[in-house]
Design an enzyme around this catalytic site. Structure first.
Site, PDB file in Angstrom:
ATOM      1  N   ASP A   1     -62.902 -13.449  53.829  1.00 55.91           N
ATOM      2  CA  ASP A   1     -63.405 -14.782  53.481  1.00 55.91           C
ATOM      3  C   ASP A   1     -64.828 -14.633  52.961  1.00 55.91           C
ATOM      4  O   ASP A   1     -65.649 -13.947  53.582  1.00 55.91           O
ATOM      5  CB  ASP A   1     -63.411 -15.699  54.709  1.00 55.91           C
ATOM      6  CG  ASP A   1     -62.007 -16.043  55.194  1.00 55.91           C
ATOM      7  OD1 ASP A   1     -61.028 -15.590  54.563  1.00 55.91           O
ATOM      8  OD2 ASP A   1     -61.892 -16.757  56.205  1.00 55.91           O
TER       9      ASP A   1
ATOM     10  N   ASP B   1     -52.754 -26.455  56.125  1.00 56.58           N
ATOM     11  CA  ASP B   1     -53.636 -26.255  57.268  1.00 56.58           C
ATOM     12  C   ASP B   1     -53.589 -27.516  58.123  1.00 56.58           C
ATOM     13  O   ASP B   1     -53.843 -28.610  57.615  1.00 56.58           O
ATOM     14  CB  ASP B   1     -55.072 -26.000  56.801  1.00 56.58           C
ATOM     15  CG  ASP B   1     -55.142 -24.931  55.708  1.00 56.58           C
ATOM     16  OD1 ASP B   1     -54.433 -23.919  55.850  1.00 56.58           O
ATOM     17  OD2 ASP B   1     -55.877 -25.119  54.725  1.00 56.58           O
TER      18      ASP B   1
END
Length: 238
Positions: free
Chosen positions: A8, A129
């Site tokens: 990330d 998500d």
């Protein structure tokens, strides 16, 4: 089952968050390029990357880093975060990125996903998500009133073949994946499901393999040393 180690990116750095909270940002590696090389040496074929700045700002923020990564590594890169236009999709897919992940836009503009899938087929992945089963958007800063299974079914009808599912309450916790929700989404649609969030150790890898998901994303567990990537790949392939 495919193991996708994760990198990330925030402000050009390789970081991890806890439950998607930008206030918990922790730098976990010095160099994303060196990190990707170690993943390749451990036997990884895929790399999961997220533009955290892009997810927050709804645009391609760390674009050059990702395209450089595609040039420098032989890993197949799937990339999410801030990809909200067909131009952005086209840019990444024509600059070495293997697959792009569409997240917030899937909730806000399902027709866009349909158009992207029509053009790029299996190179389009949808990221779902969820917080308490409800889909979160805008870098997980907003929660919608859309149920994760309803969105998965809608995406399947739009031609989507690949879904990454994250239980946000598990993400970055090393507390184990949400097997119940993963089983439900895996049974609800015919799409390939990639599990994300909470994966900690080999027992989790074995449980996910038994569940029959297509893949699993491993981030914090690799950086903290609770999961050996090479062993995880061997178990997943066994």
């Amino acid at each position: 089952m495919i193991i996708l180690p994760a990198i990330d990116i925030k402000d050009g750095n390789c970081v991890r968050l806890l439950k998607g909270d930008f206030g918990t940002v922790e730098k976990v590696a010095e160099d994303p390029f060196v990190t990707a090389k170690t993943f390749r040496e451990a036997g990884a074929e895929y790399l999961h990357m997220v533009d955290l700045d892009g997810a927050k700002d709804a645009k391609m923020v760390n674009r050059d880093l990702f395209t450089e990564m595609a040039k420098e590594t032989s890993l197949k890169i799937e990339l999410g975060g801030g990809i909200r236009t067909l131009d952005a999709v086209e840019y990444y897919l024509s600059h070495g990125i293997n697959r792009v992940i569409l997240g917030s836009i899937a909730v806000k503009n399902p027709a866009f996903v349909k158009e992207a899938v029509k053009e790029y087929h299996g190179r389009i992945v949808v990221g779902i998500d969820a917080k308490d089963g409800m889909v979160a958007t805008e870098g997980w800063l907003d929660t919608s009133d859309v149920d994760y299974l309803s969105l998965a079914k809608e995406m399947e009808q739009s031609g989507v073949k690949n879904i990454v599912f994250t239980d946000i309450s598990k993400d970055g916790t090393l507390a184990g994946p949400n097997l119940e929700q993963l089983a439900a989404i895996n049974q609800a649609v015919s799409c390939d499901i990639t599990a994300s969030g909470g994966i900690s150790n080999l027992a989790d890898i074995k449980a996910l393999k038994k569940l029959g998901v297509w893949g699993t994303i491993c981030g914090k567990s690799i950086y903290k040393g609770t999961l050996d990537l090479k062993e995880a790949i061997q178990v997943a392939n066994g």
